[in-house]
Scaffold this motif. Structure first.
Motif, PDB file in Angstrom:
ATOM      1  N   ASP A  31      31.018  -3.660 -15.625  1.00 44.55           N
ATOM      2  CA  ASP A  31      30.878  -4.829 -16.007  1.00 44.55           C
ATOM      3  C   ASP A  31      30.386  -5.686 -15.218  1.00 44.55           C
ATOM      4  N   SER A  32      31.488  -5.682 -14.244  1.00 48.38           N
ATOM      5  CA  SER A  32      31.166  -6.696 -12.953  1.00 48.38           C
ATOM      6  C   SER A  32      29.880  -5.884 -12.318  1.00 48.38           C
ATOM      7  N   ALA A  33      29.751  -5.071 -11.806  1.00 48.15           N
ATOM      8  CA  ALA A  33      28.403  -4.709 -11.374  1.00 48.15           C
ATOM      9  C   ALA A  33      27.060  -4.697 -12.265  1.00 48.15           C
ATOM     10  N   GLY A  34      27.240  -4.725 -13.420  1.00 45.25           N
ATOM     11  CA  GLY A  34      26.179  -5.194 -14.746  1.00 45.25           C
ATOM     12  C   GLY A  34      25.218  -3.893 -14.692  1.00 45.25           C
ATOM     13  N   ILE A  35      26.511  -2.326 -14.930  1.00 51.49           N
ATOM     14  CA  ILE A  35      25.042  -1.292 -14.933  1.00 51.49           C
ATOM     15  C   ILE A  35      26.368  -0.968 -16.556  1.00 51.49           C
ATOM     16  N   SER A  36      24.948   0.176 -17.018  1.00 54.95           N
ATOM     17  CA  SER A  36      25.433   0.725 -18.598  1.00 54.95           C
ATOM     18  C   SER A  36      26.158   1.816 -18.603  1.00 54.95           C
ATOM     19  N   SER A  37      25.732   2.684 -17.089  1.00 53.37           N
ATOM     20  CA  SER A  37      25.933   3.761 -16.973  1.00 53.37           C
ATOM     21  C   SER A  37      25.873   4.450 -15.527  1.00 53.37           C
ATOM     22  N   PHE A  38      26.530   5.716 -15.397  1.00 55.18           N
ATOM     23  CA  PHE A  38      26.564   6.411 -13.701  1.00 55.18           C
ATOM     24  C   PHE A  38      26.593   7.885 -14.271  1.00 55.18           C
ATOM     25  N   SER A  39      26.102   8.250 -13.164  1.00 48.95           N
ATOM     26  CA  SER A  39      26.578  10.301 -12.923  1.00 48.95           C
ATOM     27  C   SER A  39      27.617  10.605 -12.350  1.00 48.95           C
ATOM     28  N   MET A  40      27.976  11.451 -12.306  1.00 51.15           N
ATOM     29  CA  MET A  40      29.124  12.183 -12.176  1.00 51.15           C
ATOM     30  C   MET A  40      29.071  13.901 -11.989  1.00 51.15           C
ATOM     31  N   GLY A  41      29.528  14.203 -10.962  1.00 48.26           N
ATOM     32  CA  GLY A  41      30.349  15.245 -10.715  1.00 48.26           C
ATOM     33  C   GLY A  41      30.976  15.959 -10.987  1.00 48.26           C
ATOM     34  N   ARG A  42      31.579  16.869 -11.502  1.00 46.05           N
ATOM     35  CA  ARG A  42      33.052  17.329 -11.901  1.00 46.05           C
ATOM     36  C   ARG A  42      33.231  18.857 -11.515  1.00 46.05           C
ATOM     37  N   LEU A  43      34.041  19.224 -10.969  1.00 45.75           N
ATOM     38  CA  LEU A  43      34.449  20.665 -10.872  1.00 45.75           C
ATOM     39  C   LEU A  43      35.530  20.842 -11.937  1.00 45.75           C
ATOM     40  N   SER A  44      34.994  21.932 -12.652  1.00 47.50           N
ATOM     41  CA  SER A  44      35.707  21.470 -14.097  1.00 47.50           C
ATOM     42  C   SER A  44      37.108  22.789 -14.640  1.00 47.50           C
ATOM     43  N   THR A  45      37.939  23.135 -13.150  1.00 50.01           N
ATOM     44  CA  THR A  45      38.984  23.747 -13.429  1.00 50.01           C
ATOM     45  C   THR A  45      40.185  24.333 -14.324  1.00 50.01           C
ATOM     46  N   ASP A  46      40.168  22.233 -14.885  1.00 57.04           N
ATOM     47  CA  ASP A  46      40.707  22.149 -16.080  1.00 57.04           C
ATOM     48  C   ASP A  46      40.886  23.413 -17.569  1.00 57.04           C
ATOM     49  N   LEU A  47      39.292  23.343 -17.465  1.00 58.12           N
ATOM     50  CA  LEU A  47      38.608  24.461 -18.420  1.00 58.12           C
ATOM     51  C   LEU A  47      38.580  25.707 -18.078  1.00 58.12           C
ATOM     52  N   GLY A  48      39.039  26.028 -16.820  1.00 62.85           N
ATOM     53  CA  GLY A  48      39.382  27.678 -17.136  1.00 62.85           C
ATOM     54  C   GLY A  48      38.255  28.389 -16.624  1.00 62.85           C
ATOM     55  N   PHE A  49      38.922  29.382 -15.862  1.00 63.79           N
ATOM     56  CA  PHE A  49      37.663  30.350 -14.942  1.00 63.79           C
ATOM     57  C   PHE A  49      37.206  31.650 -15.518  1.00 63.79           C
ATOM     58  N   PRO A  50      35.669  31.495 -16.045  1.00 64.46           N
ATOM     59  CA  PRO A  50      35.647  32.590 -16.885  1.00 64.46           C
ATOM     60  C   PRO A  50      36.017  34.090 -16.403  1.00 64.46           C
ATOM     61  N   SER A  51      36.495  34.585 -17.533  1.00 65.01           N
ATOM     62  CA  SER A  51      37.354  36.354 -17.034  1.00 65.01           C
ATOM     63  C   SER A  51      36.655  37.155 -17.716  1.00 65.01           C
ATOM     64  N   ALA A  52      35.893  38.003 -16.946  1.00 69.85           N
ATOM     65  CA  ALA A  52      35.480  39.777 -17.539  1.00 69.85           C
ATOM     66  C   ALA A  52      36.195  40.394 -17.555  1.00 69.85           C
ATOM     67  N   ARG A  53      35.614  41.125 -18.039  1.00 69.20           N
ATOM     68  CA  ARG A  53      36.408  42.623 -18.196  1.00 69.20           C
ATOM     69  C   ARG A  53      35.347  43.605 -18.627  1.00 69.20           C
ATOM     70  N   SER A  54      35.085  44.353 -17.908  1.00 74.09           N
ATOM     71  CA  SER A  54      34.163  45.343 -18.153  1.00 74.09           C
ATOM     72  C   SER A  54      34.808  47.008 -18.180  1.00 74.09           C
ATOM     73  N   VAL A  55      34.755  47.482 -19.161  1.00 74.08           N
ATOM     74  CA  VAL A  55      35.435  48.933 -20.005  1.00 74.08           C
ATOM     75  C   VAL A  55      33.988  50.257 -19.767  1.00 74.08           C
ATOM     76  N   THR A  56      34.167  50.944 -18.928  1.00 70.50           N
ATOM     77  CA  THR A  56      33.025  51.772 -18.853  1.00 70.50           C
ATOM     78  C   THR A  56      33.624  53.213 -19.492  1.00 70.50           C
ATOM     79  N   PRO A  57      33.904  53.641 -20.244  1.00 63.57           N
ATOM     80  CA  PRO A  57      34.194  55.202 -20.913  1.00 63.57           C
ATOM     81  C   PRO A  57      32.532  56.233 -20.654  1.00 63.57           C
ATOM     82  N   ALA A  58      32.934  57.275 -19.618  1.00 63.22           N
ATOM     83  CA  ALA A  58      31.831  57.968 -19.383  1.00 63.22           C
ATOM     84  C   ALA A  58      32.147  59.323 -20.140  1.00 63.22           C
TER      85      ALA A  58
END
Length: 937
Positions: free
Chosen positions: A387-414
């Motif tokens: 409000d003091s700066a007179g802006i209605s929005s800003f851009s933000m960056g975030r490293l969302s580790t609290d969203l958790g890491f994508p976890s991959a698993r592969s199973v390959t029967p041959a």
């Protein structure tokens, strides 16, 4: 697991055990430089030599063949054949548990890659027959074949398409199974690093017996290996220094080069709890609970990176395994029965199951999140500042580790089954024929992956008329199910928001292979120098793939990956003829001269017919020396993945000279149905020395030259971008930009490049010294073994020029991998009765970080050049491995062994890319120990 942490008591126990593992390694390689089956000079009768389809007594193939024996593999203490093979200097270990993370292939697989030409150009055989591929690209994970039953591994280091068919452009790895083994043998061993990780267990058991008065024989065996992996870069001191390549934001005015390799590289466009990246509030970061604080900017702060400042442990290195956890079990059985002198029936069954797990990069939003003034989670202090700066929005960056890491698993029967017949039909003629069926049912899952269409809806949170926090979209569409998310402060994402924002990518791939083949070989007549050998045969093969994926991936809904359905089939029909003609034998003109030639006609259902051929000769003027030379035309047809794969999305960092920025950019790897088969011309020439005055000395030197036309490959993202920006307009179609000229997508399409060329020298030396020649009372022997490669060229040619990546031991982001100038692998082994001890040494010389860049050490360097870098060198690496083996019990059938790898705990040299170093060439684990017991009864 928590990276960098482990059970201290467990480490102490293991450290005590490690005192037993003080010497190690063994001859890493048991060689044969031409005639793999007769390396010791003994008369073993009629054999089939790897690299040729001929069968004749005394025949020496003109194509260089190196053999790795079972004893050598076991003494080295490596748990799989893949781990052993990748130590050969002629191989580049492109795919290992230390190099493939969230891969579109199976996680933790090991593929054979001769000459650095890519695994797709190395053909893997089992007893001369193809193995069902375990990936869409046609490669075979070497983990699926139990090493306990491998008699030897033959490596044909030259073009072999005329003998074995497509994919043998770089050469052939033929795993020869010990199908006549009698008795019982086994192994139990365990290993770990001195830091308590990389814990590995192995159990193996095999047995064989004859029946029906020796007319029948059966073997069976299997093994189980489990490795718990290694944590992220922060689990190692060299990784925790956070090395990275960054762009100099003030180039060229500050006199520094355009690119800088530096430690303490941190993001400037995000933080774990959120960072305002635009407007008057730029530099406001949010601590736990949404408390605003001032972000500390370091030096050379650009659009993505800075040196120092805030952000330690908030890099893309966090959570990414240095070596992924992987486990597999595999079984193999072979049975045969001699029905009559001319008919022996045989069958094989094998089954394996490989499982790999890994973590993916956490979502990184680099200033792309738009926060409005009415955001319901906006901290009061920040709202007041807006409000003091007179802006209605800003851009933000975030490293969302609290969203958790994508976890991959592969199973390959041959599964693989072979049924066939073989026999001698008289007159020196023999035959074999077989039918093979193989099936791989790959199942891949990547859980906790962010769904992009929900992300922007969830963080645009407001209050409704009742004062409840909801998504703005819910105000107009109450049934959309959106769950609002709080992005202010690390740990602010609720479990409900996480469940809404993430999903599971699913990739199911069913690969089947049917093969029928027949071979006839014999000697129709003789010349003045001996029997003429001939082999003829044919093969029919059908490879088919059906791949399915989840609905969100099909709509490109996740923030990376998004596997696509595939349905494709390739049918191959081929026939060949090969002949060996002796021209001299014990004559005044020389001890022996043999010609060898082959031709094969192959018809692909997808790309038509092609002819391959080979012509070679061996000449021994005297017993001490043999020369060999081959010339061949080899081919590789595009595989199903290269033809039919839909867009597979990922991200990579690129430096864009157009906008002067460094960005994390989306990539899409795609197939191309217009691909043509690649064609190669291969030339090899060498000499084998075994002088009569030093019978225990064996030396071979071979030159190779492989020139591939229409090579199928993708150029790296950075290379594509640099090519386009330099004026090669045909590459600009793969670069997508927005209205501000910022890159939004780089498409990595499979292309027929103009050419790939490689040249070099292979060198092998072996010498056995009985110590009785020095000390008459000694019963010990010393064995010396050196295997080396000198690379002369590894060039990719396209319309804008050529790049030779010999000497590039770095793995810069977006760059194509190279090979060292040379590499050495040597072993000294001491044998005395029940005791065997050896030291194995591997050396990689100082190299180049990226051959397309120039540093102060390079000719023509100037900091004003767009491709200038502050340091374009990668340090050398020297690894020492020790082993000890002691035989006990009746007839010394039980062996206690211990191994120490990377004895001096050599850290890998700095080469930042997707990791801090190049895991393809350098050890990322450090000092490791292994102890165990083997028996053979």
């Amino acid at each position: 697991m928590e990276f960098g942490k482990f059970d201290r008591r467990r480490q102490l126990r293991r450290s005590a055990v490690s005192a037993l593992a003080l010497l190690a390694a063994v001859p890493a390689f048991a060689q044969t430089a031409g005639d793999a089956a007769t390396a010791d000079g003994s008369d073993v009768g009629e054999i089939v030599v790897t690299g040729s389809r001929l069968s004749a007594r005394g025949f020496a193939a003109p194509t260089p063949v190196t053999s790795l024996g079972a004893d050598d593999m076991s003494r080295r203490g490596l748990s799989t054949i893949g781990a052993a093979i990748t130590e050969l200097p002629s191989f580049r270990p492109t795919n290992t548990p230390a190099t493939n993370q969230l891969s579109s292939q199976q996680i933790g697989a090991i593929f054979a890659d001769l000459r650095g030409l890519g695994p797709a150009r190395t053909l893997v055989l089992v007893d001369g027959r193809r193995h069902v591929p375990t990936t869409l690209t046609g490669q075979v994970d070497l983990n699926v074949i139990p090493s306990i039953l491998i008699q030897r591994a033959d490596v044909v280091t030259g073009g072999a398409s005329a003998a074995y068919g497509s994919d043998a452009v770089a050469g052939v790895l033929n795993l020869v199974m010990d199908t006549r083994y009698t008795g019982i043998k086994g192994e139990a061993s365990s290993g770990f690093s001195q830091r308590g990780d990389n814990v590995e267990y192995k159990l193996a058991l095999a047995g064989g017996l004859s029946f029906a008065n020796g007319r029948g024989h059966i073997i069976a065996g299997g093994e189980w290996v489990r490795n718990e992996g290694v944590g992220d870069a922060y689990s190692r001191s060299w990784g925790a220094r956070e090395w990275q390549q960054i762009r100099n934001p003030n180039w060229p005015s500050n006199g520094l080069p355009n690119r800088i390799l530096t430690p303490n590289a941190h993001f400037t466009s995000l933080s774990e709890g959120g960072l305002i990246t635009s407007g008057p509030l730029r530099g406001t970061a949010f601590l736990s609970g949404g408390v605003p604080t001032q972000f500390q900017y370091g030096s050379l702060a650009g659009t993505q990176y800075q040196i120092g400042g805030s952000g330690y442990n908030e890099t893309f290195l966090k959570g990414i395994y240095l070596s992924v956890p992987v486990s597999h079990y595999s079984g193999f059985t072979h049975a045969e029965y001699e029905v009559a002198d001319a008919l022996t029936l045989f069958g094989e069954l094998s089954y394996s199951r490989a499982t790999g797990t890994s973590n993916g990069p956490q979502p990184r939003d680099q200033g792309t999140i738009t926060i409005r003034r009415d955001n319901a989670y906006l901290p009061a202090a920040t709202a007041a500042a807006m409000d003091s700066a007179g802006i209605s929005s800003f851009s933000m960056g975030r490293l969302s580790t609290d969203l958790g890491f994508p976890s991959a698993r592969s199973v390959t029967p041959a599964f693989r089954a072979v049924a066939g017949a073989k026999g001698d039909i008289g007159g020196g003629w023999s035959y074999d024929g077989y039918y093979q069926y193989g099936r791989v049912d790959y199942r891949g899952r990547v859980s906790n992956t962010r769904i992009e269409s929900r992300w922007a809806l969830a963080y645009d949170a407001v209050r409704n008329s009742a004062g409840d926090i909801v998504c703005r979209s819910t105000l107009t569409n109450p049934g959309n199910g959106c769950v609002p998310v709080n992005l202010f402060g690390s740990g602010s994402i609720s479990s409900a928001a996480r469940a809404y924002l993430t999903g599971t990518q699913v990739a199911n791939r069913d690969i089947t292979q049917n093969v029928a083949g027949a071979n006839l070989r014999g000697s129709p007549f003789s010349t003045w120098a001996g029997e003429v050998s001939i082999a003829v045969g044919g093969e029919w093969r059908r490879d088919a793939v059906t791949a399915t994926s989840d609905a969100i991936s099909q709509a490109n809904g996740f923030n990376f990956g998004n596997p696509k359905p595939i349905s494709g089939r390739i049918t191959v029909k081929e026939g060949y003829v090969e002949a060996g003609v002796p021209l001299l034998r014990d004559s005044a003109l020389g001890k022996a001269l043999d010609l060898n030639g082959a031709v094969r006609r192959t018809d692909y259902s997808t790309s038509g017919a092609v002819t391959t051929w080979k012509l070679g000769a061996t000449y021994a003027p005297v017993d001490d020396i043999r020369f060999r030379v081959t010339r061949s035309r080899d081919i590789r047809a595009p595989n199903i993945s290269e033809l039919y794969t839909g867009s597979q999305f990922g991200t990579t960092q690129v430096i864009d000279s157009v906008t002067g920025s460094q960005r994390l950019t989306a990539t899409a790897t795609t197939g191309n149905v217009a691909l043509r088969p690649e064609r190669a011309r291969t030339f090899t020439a060498g000499v084998v020395l075994q002088p009569r005055f030093a019978r225990r000395l064996h030396i071979s030197v071979d030159y190779y030259d492989v020139n591939i036309r229409g090579a199928i490959s993708t150029l790296g993202a950075q290379t594509l971008l640099d090519r386009c920006n330099a004026g090669a307009s045909e590459f600009c179609q793969f670069i997508t930009r927005d209205s501000s000229r910022n890159i939004t997508l780089i498409t990595l399409a499979q292309l027929n490049l103009n050419a790939v060329k490689t040249r070099g020298l292979d060198f092998e030396l072996e010498y056995r010294l009985p110590l009785s020649t020095l000390f008459p009372s000694s019963t010990a022997n010393l064995n010396f073994r050196l295997v080396a490669n000198k690379a002369l060229e590894l060039t990719t040619v396209d319309s804008s020029g050529s790049i030779d990546r010999v000497g590039q031991t770095g793995l810069a982001v977006g760059a194509t991998g190279g090979v060292p100038d040379y590499s050495l692998n040597g072993t000294i082994t001491y044998l005395d009765g029940p005791f065997t001890g050896s030291v194995n040494m591997r050396y990689i010389p100082r190299g180049i970080y990226d051959v397309t860049l120039v540093g102060p050490q390079d000719k023509g360097y100037s900091p004003t050049l767009a491709n200038s870098i502050n340091d374009n060198r990668v340090a050398s690496a020297f690894y020492t491995n020790l082993s000890l083996d002691y035989a006990i019990g009746p007839n010394r059938k039980i062996h206690m062994f211990g191994v120490v790898n990377n004895l001096f705990d050599k850290d890998p040299p700095v080469s930042p890319g997707t990791t801090v170093t190049n895991p393809v060439l350098f050890d990322v684990i450090g000092r490791t120990f292994r102890v165990g017991v083997r028996f053979a009864l």
